[in-house]
Design a protein around this motif. Structure first.
Motif, short mmCIF file in Angstrom:
data_model
loop_
_atom_site.label_atom_id
_atom_site.label_comp_id
_atom_site.label_asym_id
_atom_site.label_seq_id
_atom_site.Cartn_x
_atom_site.Cartn_y
_atom_site.Cartn_z
N LEU A 134 0.67 -1.15 0.49
CA LEU A 134 -0.04 -0.49 0.08
C LEU A 134 0.98 1.29 -0.04
N GLN A 194 -0.02 4.44 -1.52
CA GLN A 194 -1.35 5.04 -1.44
C GLN A 194 -1.57 5.74 0.26
N VAL A 195 -1.93 7.42 0.91
CA VAL A 195 -2.67 7.01 2.56
C VAL A 195 -3.26 8.02 2.58
N ASN A 196 -3.93 7.12 3.01
CA ASN A 196 -5.97 8.05 2.96
C ASN A 196 -5.53 8.77 4.63
N HIS A 197 -5.70 9.93 3.94
CA HIS A 197 -6.48 11.55 5.13
C HIS A 197 -7.65 11.69 5.17
N THR A 198 -8.38 10.92 5.20
CA THR A 198 -10.07 10.99 5.93
C THR A 198 -10.06 11.73 7.44
N LYS A 199 -11.12 11.59 7.58
CA LYS A 199 -11.40 11.61 8.57
C LYS A 199 -12.80 10.73 9.15
#
Length: 155
Positions: A83, A85-90
Protein backbone atom coordinates in the motif's frame (compact mmCIF):
# COMPACT_ATOMS: atom_id res chain seq x y z
CA UNK A 1 20.43 -40.49 -5.15
CA UNK A 2 21.56 -39.58 -8.63
CA UNK A 3 22.58 -36.09 -9.69
CA UNK A 4 19.32 -35.49 -11.65
CA UNK A 5 17.17 -35.90 -8.54
CA UNK A 6 19.41 -33.54 -6.58
CA UNK A 7 19.32 -31.01 -9.45
CA UNK A 8 15.51 -31.19 -9.55
CA UNK A 9 15.28 -30.69 -5.77
CA UNK A 10 17.49 -27.61 -6.02
CA UNK A 11 15.67 -26.28 -9.09
CA UNK A 12 12.19 -26.61 -7.59
CA UNK A 13 13.42 -25.22 -4.27
CA UNK A 14 14.67 -22.11 -6.08
CA UNK A 15 11.43 -21.88 -8.09
CA UNK A 16 9.35 -22.01 -4.91
CA UNK A 17 11.55 -19.40 -3.22
CA UNK A 18 11.33 -17.16 -6.29
CA UNK A 19 7.55 -17.52 -6.29
CA UNK A 20 7.45 -16.60 -2.60
CA UNK A 21 9.66 -13.54 -2.92
CA UNK A 22 8.55 -12.17 -6.29
CA UNK A 23 5.02 -13.30 -7.10
CA UNK A 24 3.17 -14.13 -3.87
CA UNK A 25 5.01 -12.48 -0.96
CA UNK A 26 3.70 -13.08 2.51
CA UNK A 27 2.27 -16.57 2.06
CA UNK A 28 5.19 -18.21 3.92
CA UNK A 29 4.09 -21.77 3.06
CA UNK A 30 5.53 -21.61 -0.45
CA UNK A 31 8.78 -20.19 0.92
CA UNK A 32 9.06 -22.90 3.55
CA UNK A 33 8.49 -25.61 0.96
CA UNK A 34 11.17 -24.03 -1.25
CA UNK A 35 13.58 -23.80 1.66
CA UNK A 36 12.91 -27.44 2.54
CA UNK A 37 13.54 -28.58 -1.03
CA UNK A 38 16.78 -26.57 -1.15
CA UNK A 39 17.95 -28.00 2.18
CA UNK A 40 17.14 -31.55 1.05
CA UNK A 41 18.95 -31.03 -2.26
CA UNK A 42 22.05 -29.65 -0.54
CA UNK A 43 22.04 -32.42 2.07
CA UNK A 44 21.70 -35.13 -0.59
CA UNK A 45 24.42 -33.37 -2.59
CA UNK A 46 26.83 -33.60 0.35
CA UNK A 47 25.84 -37.19 1.08
CA UNK A 48 25.87 -38.63 -2.44
CA UNK A 49 28.14 -36.39 -4.51
CA UNK A 50 30.86 -35.54 -2.01
CA UNK A 51 31.82 -32.53 0.09
CA UNK A 52 33.36 -30.48 -2.73
CA UNK A 53 30.18 -30.75 -4.84
CA UNK A 54 28.11 -30.09 -1.71
CA UNK A 55 30.09 -26.89 -1.08
CA UNK A 56 29.47 -25.76 -4.67
CA UNK A 57 25.74 -26.49 -4.36
CA UNK A 58 25.56 -24.67 -1.02
CA UNK A 59 27.37 -21.55 -2.22
CA UNK A 60 25.48 -21.51 -5.52
CA UNK A 61 22.12 -21.87 -3.76
CA UNK A 62 23.01 -19.10 -1.30
CA UNK A 63 24.06 -16.75 -4.10
CA UNK A 64 20.96 -17.40 -6.19
CA UNK A 65 18.65 -17.13 -3.16
CA UNK A 66 20.34 -13.87 -2.13
CA UNK A 67 19.92 -12.47 -5.64
CA UNK A 68 16.24 -13.50 -5.65
CA UNK A 69 15.60 -11.83 -2.31
CA UNK A 70 17.46 -8.68 -3.38
CA UNK A 71 15.57 -8.51 -6.67
CA UNK A 72 12.21 -9.27 -5.04
CA UNK A 73 12.58 -6.69 -2.27
CA UNK A 74 13.52 -3.76 -4.49
CA UNK A 75 11.16 -0.78 -4.02
CA UNK A 76 9.68 -0.98 -7.52
CA UNK A 77 8.76 -4.62 -6.92
CA UNK A 78 7.38 -3.93 -3.45
CA UNK A 79 5.17 -1.12 -4.79
CA UNK A 80 3.20 -3.70 -6.77
CA UNK A 81 2.03 -5.44 -3.59
CA UNK A 82 2.40 -2.77 -0.89
CA UNK A 83 0.00 0.00 0.00
CA UNK A 84 1.63 3.23 -1.15
CA UNK A 85 -1.25 5.69 -0.82
CA UNK A 86 -2.08 7.43 2.42
CA UNK A 87 -5.68 7.96 3.42
CA UNK A 88 -6.11 11.44 4.91
CA UNK A 89 -9.87 11.30 5.43
CA UNK A 90 -11.48 11.63 8.81
CA UNK A 91 -14.54 10.28 10.52
CA UNK A 92 -17.02 12.56 12.19
CA UNK A 93 -16.69 11.89 15.89
CA UNK A 94 -20.08 11.92 17.63
CA UNK A 95 -18.46 13.31 20.75
CA UNK A 96 -17.67 16.48 18.79
CA UNK A 97 -20.82 17.23 16.78
CA UNK A 98 -20.62 19.64 13.87
CA UNK A 99 -24.28 20.65 14.34
CA UNK A 100 -24.61 22.24 17.75
CA UNK A 101 -27.83 22.54 19.77
CA UNK A 102 -29.71 25.69 18.79
CA UNK A 103 -28.57 25.63 15.15
CA UNK A 104 -31.32 26.58 12.71
CA UNK A 105 -32.00 24.76 9.47
CA UNK A 106 -34.68 24.18 6.81
CA UNK A 107 -36.27 20.83 6.07
CA UNK A 108 -35.67 19.44 2.59
CA UNK A 109 -38.13 16.62 3.10
CA UNK A 110 -41.05 16.09 5.41
CA UNK A 111 -39.99 14.84 8.83
CA UNK A 112 -42.24 11.87 9.69
CA UNK A 113 -40.55 11.76 12.22
CA UNK A 114 -37.21 11.43 10.37
CA UNK A 115 -36.02 13.22 7.24
CA UNK A 116 -33.43 15.53 5.73
CA UNK A 117 -32.56 19.05 6.88
CA UNK A 118 -30.22 21.60 5.31
CA UNK A 119 -27.97 23.35 7.84
CA UNK A 120 -26.19 26.13 5.92
CA UNK A 121 -24.57 23.96 3.18
CA UNK A 122 -24.71 20.61 4.98
CA UNK A 123 -27.47 18.04 4.47
CA UNK A 124 -28.11 15.92 7.55
CA UNK A 125 -30.51 13.16 8.44
CA UNK A 126 -32.50 14.24 11.49
CA UNK A 127 -35.42 13.10 13.58
CA UNK A 128 -38.10 14.76 15.69
CA UNK A 129 -39.52 13.65 19.00
CA UNK A 130 -42.50 12.13 17.23
CA UNK A 131 -44.19 15.10 15.57
CA UNK A 132 -44.47 15.51 11.82
CA UNK A 133 -42.87 18.56 10.19
CA UNK A 134 -43.71 19.56 6.59
CA UNK A 135 -41.00 20.12 3.98
CA UNK A 136 -39.59 23.66 3.79
CA UNK A 137 -40.15 24.39 7.49
CA UNK A 138 -37.62 26.02 9.80
CA UNK A 139 -36.30 23.73 12.53
CA UNK A 140 -33.95 24.09 15.49
CA UNK A 141 -31.56 21.44 16.83
CA UNK A 142 -32.47 20.29 20.34
CA UNK A 143 -29.49 18.01 20.75
CA UNK A 144 -27.79 14.83 19.65
CA UNK A 145 -29.05 11.59 21.18
CA UNK A 146 -27.56 8.20 20.29
CA UNK A 147 -25.98 9.50 17.05
CA UNK A 148 -29.23 11.14 15.92
CA UNK A 149 -29.77 14.86 15.51
CA UNK A 150 -33.07 15.71 17.23
CA UNK A 151 -34.88 18.80 15.96
CA UNK A 152 -38.10 20.70 16.69
CA UNK A 153 -40.28 22.96 14.56
CA UNK A 154 -39.54 26.67 15.03
CA UNK A 155 -42.81 28.47 15.70
Amino acid sequence: MDWLTIALLLFFGLVFLAAEVIFIPGTTVVGLVGFGLLAAGIWFGYRDLGSSTGHILLVGSLLITGALVYWGLRPQNLNRVALTQVNHTKVQDVRHPDVLPGTLGRTLSALRPAGTVLFQDDRREVTTRGEFVPAGSAVRVLGIEHNRIVVELVA
